[in-house]
Design a protein around this motif. Sequence first.
Motif, PDB file in Angstrom:
ATOM      1  N   ASP A 173     -18.489 -35.410   5.941  1.00  0.00           N
ATOM      2  CA  ASP A 173     -19.795 -34.953   6.410  1.00  0.00           C
ATOM      3  C   ASP A 173     -19.665 -33.447   6.592  1.00  0.00           C
ATOM      4  OD1 ASP A 173     -22.015 -34.139   8.071  1.00  0.00           O
ATOM      5  OD2 ASP A 173     -22.312 -36.257   8.580  1.00  0.00           O
ATOM      6  N   PRO A 174     -20.496 -32.642   5.929  1.00  0.00           N
ATOM      7  CA  PRO A 174     -20.335 -31.182   6.008  1.00  0.00           C
ATOM      8  C   PRO A 174     -20.497 -30.630   7.418  1.00  0.00           C
ATOM      9  CG  PRO A 174     -22.425 -31.770   4.971  1.00  0.00           C
ATOM     10  CD  PRO A 174     -21.631 -33.037   5.087  1.00  0.00           C
ATOM     11  N   ARG A 175     -21.047 -31.418   8.329  1.00  0.00           N
ATOM     12  CA  ARG A 175     -21.245 -30.941   9.706  1.00  0.00           C
ATOM     13  C   ARG A 175     -20.084 -31.310  10.620  1.00  0.00           C
ATOM     14  NH1 ARG A 175     -26.404 -34.412  10.798  1.00  0.00           N
ATOM     15  NH2 ARG A 175     -24.911 -35.883   9.864  1.00  0.00           N
ATOM     16  N   GLN A 176     -19.186 -32.170  10.170  1.00  0.00           N
ATOM     17  CA  GLN A 176     -18.141 -32.702  11.035  1.00  0.00           C
ATOM     18  C   GLN A 176     -16.837 -31.958  10.806  1.00  0.00           C
ATOM     19  OE1 GLN A 176     -18.113 -36.786  12.202  1.00  0.00           O
ATOM     20  NE2 GLN A 176     -16.025 -37.108  11.473  1.00  0.00           N
ATOM     21  N   TRP A 177     -16.388 -31.240  11.854  1.00  0.00           N
ATOM     22  CA  TRP A 177     -15.113 -30.562  11.763  1.00  0.00           C
ATOM     23  C   TRP A 177     -14.444 -30.481  13.126  1.00  0.00           C
ATOM     24  CZ3 TRP A 177     -19.292 -26.960  10.387  1.00  0.00           C
ATOM     25  CH2 TRP A 177     -19.580 -26.010  11.357  1.00  0.00           C
ATOM     26  N   THR A 178     -13.180 -30.071  13.109  1.00  0.00           N
ATOM     27  CA  THR A 178     -12.384 -29.929  14.324  1.00  0.00           C
ATOM     28  C   THR A 178     -11.432 -28.767  14.109  1.00  0.00           C
ATOM     29  OG1 THR A 178     -11.018 -31.141  15.924  1.00  0.00           O
ATOM     30  CG2 THR A 178     -10.585 -31.548  13.584  1.00  0.00           C
ATOM     31  N   SER A 179     -10.402 -28.656  14.937  1.00  0.00           N
ATOM     32  CA  SER A 179      -9.373 -27.628  14.782  1.00  0.00           C
ATOM     33  C   SER A 179      -8.040 -28.220  15.201  1.00  0.00           C
ATOM     34  CB  SER A 179      -9.691 -26.402  15.647  1.00  0.00           C
ATOM     35  OG  SER A 179      -9.575 -26.716  17.032  1.00  0.00           O
ATOM     36  N   ALA A 180      -6.951 -27.549  14.823  1.00  0.00           N
ATOM     37  CA  ALA A 180      -5.624 -28.020  15.221  1.00  0.00           C
ATOM     38  C   ALA A 180      -5.489 -27.984  16.740  1.00  0.00           C
ATOM     39  CB  ALA A 180      -4.554 -27.152  14.562  1.00  0.00           C
ATOM     40  N   ARG A 181      -6.029 -26.966  17.382  1.00  0.00           N
ATOM     41  CA  ARG A 181      -5.972 -26.890  18.836  1.00  0.00           C
ATOM     42  C   ARG A 181      -6.682 -28.073  19.475  1.00  0.00           C
ATOM     43  NH1 ARG A 181      -9.511 -26.439  22.504  1.00  0.00           N
ATOM     44  NH2 ARG A 181      -8.954 -25.667  24.581  1.00  0.00           N
ATOM     45  N   ASP A 182      -7.896 -28.397  18.986  1.00  0.00           N
ATOM     46  CA  ASP A 182      -8.641 -29.508  19.571  1.00  0.00           C
ATOM     47  C   ASP A 182      -7.912 -30.835  19.393  1.00  0.00           C
ATOM     48  OD1 ASP A 182     -10.590 -27.840  20.466  1.00  0.00           O
ATOM     49  OD2 ASP A 182     -12.254 -28.852  19.448  1.00  0.00           O
ATOM     50  N   MET A 183      -7.238 -31.020  18.260  1.00  0.00           N
ATOM     51  CA  MET A 183      -6.531 -32.280  18.046  1.00  0.00           C
ATOM     52  C   MET A 183      -5.291 -32.362  18.948  1.00  0.00           C
ATOM     53  SD  MET A 183      -8.591 -33.719  16.141  1.00  0.00           S
ATOM     54  CE  MET A 183      -7.682 -35.262  16.124  1.00  0.00           C
ATOM     55  N   ALA A 184      -4.690 -31.222  19.255  1.00  0.00           N
ATOM     56  CA  ALA A 184      -3.583 -31.224  20.215  1.00  0.00           C
ATOM     57  C   ALA A 184      -4.098 -31.570  21.611  1.00  0.00           C
ATOM     58  CB  ALA A 184      -2.892 -29.867  20.219  1.00  0.00           C
ATOM     59  N   VAL A 185      -5.255 -31.036  21.977  1.00  0.00           N
ATOM     60  CA  VAL A 185      -5.872 -31.376  23.266  1.00  0.00           C
ATOM     61  C   VAL A 185      -6.172 -32.869  23.318  1.00  0.00           C
ATOM     62  CG1 VAL A 185      -7.963 -31.070  24.669  1.00  0.00           C
ATOM     63  CG2 VAL A 185      -6.828 -29.071  23.660  1.00  0.00           C
ATOM     64  N   LEU A 186      -6.703 -33.443  22.239  1.00  0.00           N
ATOM     65  CA  LEU A 186      -7.025 -34.864  22.193  1.00  0.00           C
ATOM     66  C   LEU A 186      -5.767 -35.721  22.286  1.00  0.00           C
ATOM     67  CD1 LEU A 186      -8.965 -37.227  21.778  1.00  0.00           C
ATOM     68  CD2 LEU A 186      -8.858 -36.791  19.305  1.00  0.00           C
ATOM     69  N   ALA A 187      -4.712 -35.324  21.572  1.00  0.00           N
ATOM     70  CA  ALA A 187      -3.458 -36.085  21.614  1.00  0.00           C
ATOM     71  C   ALA A 187      -2.892 -36.113  23.033  1.00  0.00           C
ATOM     72  CB  ALA A 187      -2.445 -35.485  20.645  1.00  0.00           C
ATOM     73  N   ARG A 188      -2.878 -34.982  23.698  1.00  0.00           N
ATOM     74  CA  ARG A 188      -2.394 -34.936  25.079  1.00  0.00           C
ATOM     75  C   ARG A 188      -3.256 -35.796  25.994  1.00  0.00           C
ATOM     76  NH1 ARG A 188      -2.414 -29.949  27.839  1.00  0.00           N
ATOM     77  NH2 ARG A 188      -0.705 -30.770  29.137  1.00  0.00           N
ATOM     78  N   ALA A 189      -4.588 -35.798  25.781  1.00  0.00           N
ATOM     79  CA  ALA A 189      -5.479 -36.596  26.621  1.00  0.00           C
ATOM     80  C   ALA A 189      -5.241 -38.088  26.413  1.00  0.00           C
ATOM     81  CB  ALA A 189      -6.935 -36.239  26.315  1.00  0.00           C
ATOM     82  N   LEU A 190      -5.008 -38.512  25.177  1.00  0.00           N
ATOM     83  CA  LEU A 190      -4.730 -39.926  24.917  1.00  0.00           C
ATOM     84  C   LEU A 190      -3.441 -40.365  25.611  1.00  0.00           C
ATOM     85  CD1 LEU A 190      -5.683 -40.088  21.136  1.00  0.00           C
ATOM     86  CD2 LEU A 190      -6.693 -41.517  22.933  1.00  0.00           C
ATOM     87  N   ILE A 191      -2.404 -39.520  25.524  1.00  0.00           N
ATOM     88  CA  ILE A 191      -1.124 -39.861  26.147  1.00  0.00           C
ATOM     89  C   ILE A 191      -1.243 -39.847  27.674  1.00  0.00           C
ATOM     90  CG2 ILE A 191       1.259 -39.078  26.452  1.00  0.00           C
ATOM     91  CD1 ILE A 191       1.086 -38.004  23.543  1.00  0.00           C
ATOM     92  N   ARG A 192      -1.979 -38.869  28.200  1.00  0.00           N
ATOM     93  CA  ARG A 192      -2.111 -38.728  29.657  1.00  0.00           C
ATOM     94  C   ARG A 192      -3.011 -39.786  30.266  1.00  0.00           C
ATOM     95  NH1 ARG A 192      -4.802 -34.065  29.675  1.00  0.00           N
ATOM     96  NH2 ARG A 192      -6.786 -35.201  29.788  1.00  0.00           N
ATOM     97  N   ASP A 193      -4.172 -40.054  29.640  1.00  0.00           N
ATOM     98  CA  ASP A 193      -5.195 -40.898  30.253  1.00  0.00           C
ATOM     99  C   ASP A 193      -4.991 -42.382  29.981  1.00  0.00           C
ATOM    100  OD1 ASP A 193      -6.281 -38.518  31.105  1.00  0.00           O
ATOM    101  OD2 ASP A 193      -7.819 -38.448  29.531  1.00  0.00           O
ATOM    102  N   PHE A 194      -4.266 -42.730  28.920  1.00  0.00           N
ATOM    103  CA  PHE A 194      -4.098 -44.152  28.572  1.00  0.00           C
ATOM    104  C   PHE A 194      -2.634 -44.455  28.286  1.00  0.00           C
ATOM    105  CE2 PHE A 194      -8.227 -42.601  26.926  1.00  0.00           C
ATOM    106  CZ  PHE A 194      -9.060 -43.247  27.835  1.00  0.00           C
ATOM    107  N   PRO A 195      -1.779 -44.305  29.284  1.00  0.00           N
ATOM    108  CA  PRO A 195      -0.340 -44.539  29.049  1.00  0.00           C
ATOM    109  C   PRO A 195      -0.039 -45.977  28.634  1.00  0.00           C
ATOM    110  CG  PRO A 195      -0.814 -44.347  31.405  1.00  0.00           C
ATOM    111  CD  PRO A 195      -2.069 -43.947  30.673  1.00  0.00           C
ATOM    112  N   ASP A 196      -0.861 -46.925  29.061  1.00  0.00           N
ATOM    113  CA  ASP A 196      -0.614 -48.329  28.700  1.00  0.00           C
ATOM    114  C   ASP A 196      -0.939 -48.622  27.237  1.00  0.00           C
ATOM    115  OD1 ASP A 196       0.141 -48.764  31.300  1.00  0.00           O
ATOM    116  OD2 ASP A 196      -1.816 -49.538  31.928  1.00  0.00           O
ATOM    117  N   SER A 197      -1.645 -47.723  26.599  1.00  0.00           N
ATOM    118  CA  SER A 197      -2.042 -47.932  25.198  1.00  0.00           C
ATOM    119  C   SER A 197      -1.227 -47.090  24.233  1.00  0.00           C
ATOM    120  CB  SER A 197      -3.536 -47.615  25.025  1.00  0.00           C
ATOM    121  OG  SER A 197      -4.332 -48.447  25.837  1.00  0.00           O
ATOM    122  N   HIS A 198      -0.124 -46.524  24.721  1.00  0.00           N
ATOM    123  CA  HIS A 198       0.635 -45.623  23.852  1.00  0.00           C
ATOM    124  C   HIS A 198       1.188 -46.338  22.629  1.00  0.00           C
ATOM    125  CE1 HIS A 198       4.278 -43.334  22.569  1.00  0.00           C
ATOM    126  NE2 HIS A 198       3.390 -42.352  22.615  1.00  0.00           N
TER     127      HIS A 198
END
Length: 512
Positions: free
Chosen positions: A166-191
């Motif tokens: 989708d030409p409107r859908q994008w992200t950045s390497a920084r944002d994906m690092a923020v998301l990865a840290r949030a997944l590990i921090r907020d949902f440790p039982d789902s790692h």
Amino acid sequence: MSSSLLRRLSVGLAALTGLLGTSLIGIRAADAVTVPILVADVDSGKVIYAQAPTDPWYPASITKLMTTYVALDLVRQGKVSLDSMITISAAAAAEPPSKMGFKPGTQLTLDNALKIIMVKSANDIAYAIGENLGGSIDTFAAMMNETAVRIGMRDSHWYNPNGLPDPRQWTSARDMAVLARALIRDFPDSHDLFSISAIQFGRAVMPNHNGLLGRYPGTDGMKTGFICSGGFNVVATATRNGRRIVTIVMGQPSPRERDVKTADLFDYAFGQSAGWTSPTLEALPASALPAPPDMRPFVCGGKKPPAIEDGPGALSAPGSAAQLIGGSAANSPALALAAFSNPALRARSLPPRAPLQPIAVWIGRNPAEGQQILESQEAEQKAAAANTRAAKLEAAKAKRLAALEAAKQAREARAERAQAAREAAKEAAKTTAKPAPKLAAKAGRPLPHAASAYTAVETPSMPEAKPGKGLSKPAAKATAHKPAPAKAAPAKESTGKSAAKKPAAKKAAAEE
């Protein structure tokens, strides 16, 4: 300085030199674009290495990490559970590959759906998650954007839950690092959700597309992605000696180069320490690029797209073509090809993958129900196949009978036409028949002078002399004027006899 520290430093420098060797080619050219790379410490958020970390980029299927965060957040809020049923709609079933190919109406638990999108990267399942949890794709995309802002992502724009172009859908390497840290921090039982090596559905075993799992020591997540416009992307985490590193590599021309480059970055990062002078993810400056570059000319080009793991390579999101190394703006295919043809990367490879340990997934509420559904579907498929074969055989039989009947009718039609032609010929012969010409002239009527050449002429013979009497003249005249016989001889024979008798007649006349 200890020998072990020197060894780690030398390995790290060698890895970084190999990683950035092709970058030197592009530094000479101004206004080149760097493929995004980011290495950070998960616990502290400190940046170990960064290259265009905030530049916009097409995420492809690493989008599914965002989808998973929203789903797990709804579970945490108690709005849904991992046992909630996800129903496959017709729209979800129509999504392009990669996909599970479930029929519309098929149901599975949210837990199984999340495992499938993390391992198989199935676009139909991610779409169904968005529809079921958000009520619609647009509503779920709004939830993705709201959640992204809340956890500190600032460069991302989400419009679908599976990462298809989708030409409107994008992200950045920084944002994906923020998301990865949030997944590990907020949902440790789902790692463990992010480190599944394979899933097994029925008799089919589907390995994880993350080529680092089971090949690079300590790798424990997370997700890969690919479309032609974004290249091969990965968000990967690895743990060594209690320290966890997250590495984001985007825009690579092949899965192998993506994996090798990520392994090099892990080697380098584990040999470094993020000091107090290292910037944090939040401190990284914003990018000057207004939109993501389009990597299609360099990744797929005019050739057949490479083997794809997350969607059809023919799809792309429009944008500007990109160089690979340097500064801020865009367009040098020569630099791009030079950077993608790194000899060091071409020569390297990771060790063989460790044996897979598949996790079972199923449709329905539990494995027993799923097995029943599969058996029912298999029986339906067999019945449908049998019906199809029977229909084909019946159609072939009907075709043969029709061909035989057509041939019979054709023979009968030909026979009727031939009979009609014979009868017509007989009628025509009767209509046009004439009496045979008369060959002989009527009695008492002399033949025409012209016919004498074709009529047999008998030469009068000498009368038999009586004793004492000579020939009488009147008798000779009577013989000369004797009428022609009624039956005419054939033309050729009459002509021959006439020619033969003429000298004898002249002789008789002379003797008289």
